[in-house]
Enzyme design. Structure first.
Site, PDB file in Angstrom:
ATOM      1  N   ARG A  69      -8.432 -15.789  52.938  1.00 45.59           N
ATOM      2  CA  ARG A  69      -9.893 -15.633  53.016  1.00 45.59           C
ATOM      3  C   ARG A  69     -10.545 -16.806  53.737  1.00 45.59           C
ATOM      4  O   ARG A  69     -11.599 -16.651  54.339  1.00 45.59           O
ATOM      5  CB  ARG A  69     -10.493 -15.408  51.620  1.00 45.59           C
ATOM      6  CG  ARG A  69     -10.102 -14.057  51.036  1.00 45.59           C
ATOM      7  CD  ARG A  69     -10.763 -13.815  49.695  1.00 45.59           C
ATOM      8  NE  ARG A  69     -10.361 -14.772  48.687  1.00 45.59           N
ATOM      9  CZ  ARG A  69      -9.247 -14.694  47.954  1.00 45.59           C
ATOM     10  NH1 ARG A  69      -8.438 -13.678  48.106  1.00 45.59           N
ATOM     11  NH2 ARG A  69      -8.947 -15.620  47.065  1.00 45.59           N
ATOM     12  N   GLU A 106      -0.302 -22.604  38.122  1.00 48.54           N
ATOM     13  CA  GLU A 106      -0.224 -22.499  36.660  1.00 48.54           C
ATOM     14  C   GLU A 106       1.235 -22.306  36.217  1.00 48.54           C
ATOM     15  O   GLU A 106       1.712 -22.959  35.308  1.00 48.54           O
ATOM     16  CB  GLU A 106      -1.091 -21.327  36.202  1.00 48.54           C
ATOM     17  CG  GLU A 106      -1.409 -21.360  34.733  1.00 48.54           C
ATOM     18  CD  GLU A 106      -2.316 -20.210  34.327  1.00 48.54           C
ATOM     19  OE1 GLU A 106      -2.861 -19.532  35.217  1.00 48.54           O
ATOM     20  OE2 GLU A 106      -2.442 -20.008  33.115  1.00 48.54           O
TER      21      GLU A 106
HETATM   22  P1  AMP Z   1      -7.048 -23.795  43.396  1.00 47.72           P
HETATM   23  O1  AMP Z   1      -5.873 -24.361  44.123  1.00 47.72           O
HETATM   24  O2  AMP Z   1      -6.849 -23.634  41.942  1.00 47.72           O
HETATM   25  O3  AMP Z   1      -8.340 -24.555  43.728  1.00 47.72           O
HETATM   26  O4  AMP Z   1      -7.220 -22.306  43.904  1.00 47.72           O
HETATM   27  C1  AMP Z   1      -7.803 -22.049  45.079  1.00 47.72           C
HETATM   28  C2  AMP Z   1      -7.283 -20.799  45.735  1.00 47.72           C
HETATM   29  O5  AMP Z   1      -7.166 -19.699  44.812  1.00 47.72           O
HETATM   30  C3  AMP Z   1      -8.282 -20.391  46.778  1.00 47.72           C
HETATM   31  O6  AMP Z   1      -7.595 -20.047  47.974  1.00 47.72           O
HETATM   32  C4  AMP Z   1      -9.030 -19.246  46.174  1.00 47.72           C
HETATM   33  O7  AMP Z   1      -9.282 -18.279  47.149  1.00 47.72           O
HETATM   34  C5  AMP Z   1      -8.161 -18.712  45.048  1.00 47.72           C
HETATM   35  N1  AMP Z   1      -8.897 -18.525  43.769  1.00 47.72           N
HETATM   36  C6  AMP Z   1      -8.757 -19.262  42.646  1.00 47.72           C
HETATM   37  N2  AMP Z   1      -9.534 -18.809  41.647  1.00 47.72           N
HETATM   38  C7  AMP Z   1     -10.224 -17.766  42.156  1.00 47.72           C
HETATM   39  C8  AMP Z   1     -11.214 -16.880  41.632  1.00 47.72           C
HETATM   40  N3  AMP Z   1     -11.662 -16.948  40.356  1.00 47.72           N
HETATM   41  N4  AMP Z   1     -11.712 -15.919  42.449  1.00 47.72           N
HETATM   42  C9  AMP Z   1     -11.268 -15.811  43.728  1.00 47.72           C
HETATM   43  N5  AMP Z   1     -10.341 -16.607  44.281  1.00 47.72           N
HETATM   44  C10 AMP Z   1      -9.814 -17.587  43.510  1.00 47.72           C
END
Ligand code: AMP
Length: 181
Positions: A69, A106
């Site tokens: 995205r 996770e």
């Molecule tokens: P993080 O590494 O935990 O910051 O996760 C970021 C990645 O996971 C990004 O590329 C987001 O597009 C996706 N992501 C994580 N949580 C969500 C959410 N609640 N809704 C949509 N995309 C998410």
């Protein structure tokens, strides 16, 4: 962009368009679905111009989008800024020599890659993605840019899930997020 529209006005407008999908991709996650925003020509272009305006004049020469995205947002922001575009992809997708970063999820780990010649030493790079959650993905990408001698001029996130405290993982790198939950 109409200068009368504040970031707060734009945030409220976009929040009304972004769709919450509960329990996707697994139970307990509220997925922030940006496809209704991408499908709305007025809101999409206003959002892109708003992000570009935050970083105009910062000397950014490359805008980096995180699969998948992030690509949709990084490409039009790069054009607005007159910068080049760098795709960061999941392991095994890029054809040329790559540098890789592995980071914790996770459960287990994930690996992202970029071409080793995507960033030149000293170049200022803007990282773009749709959602900052735990910050693990963005922090890994920052490390890749810095490994190649580039400078993270900014991290631009359409949405920040503040309760997950991802901002802390980015250290001193400047983060701009428009929509906060
Ligand atoms: P993080 O590494 O935990 O910051 O996760 C970021 C990645 O996971 C990004 O590329 C987001 O597009 C996706 N992501 C994580 N949580 C969500 C959410 N609640 N809704 C949509 N995309 C998410």
């Amino acid at each position: 962009m109409n200068q009368a529209i504040t970031a707060g006005d734009l945030e409220a407008r976009l929040k009304a368009i972004i769709r919450d999908v509960p329990d996707f991709p697994k139970k307990g996650i509220i997925f922030k679905d940006i496809t209704p925003l991408l499908a709305d020509p007025g809101a999409f272009s206003e959002m892109i111009r708003h992000f570009a305006a935050q970083f105009k004049g910062a000397g950014i020469t490359k805008v980096l989008g995180i699969e998948a995205r992030g690509f949709l947002l990084a490409a039009p922001i790069a054009i607005e800024l007159g910068a080049g575009l760098i795709p960061v992809r999941k392991k095994g997708k890029l054809p040329y020599k790559t540098v890789a970063a592995t980071y914790a999820l996770e459960y287990g780990t994930d690996t992202l890659e970029m071409h080793e010649d995507a960033v030149k030493a000293g170049e200022k790079v803007l990282i773009v993605d749709d959602v900052l959650a735990t910050g693990g993905t963005a922090a890994a990408v920052c490390a890749l840019i810095e490994k190649l001698g580039g400078k993270v001029a900014g991290v631009a996130m359409m949405i920040e899930l503040e309760f997950l405290k991802g901002r802390a993982k980015l250290g001193d790198r400047p983060l701009y997020s428009l929509i906060k939950y």
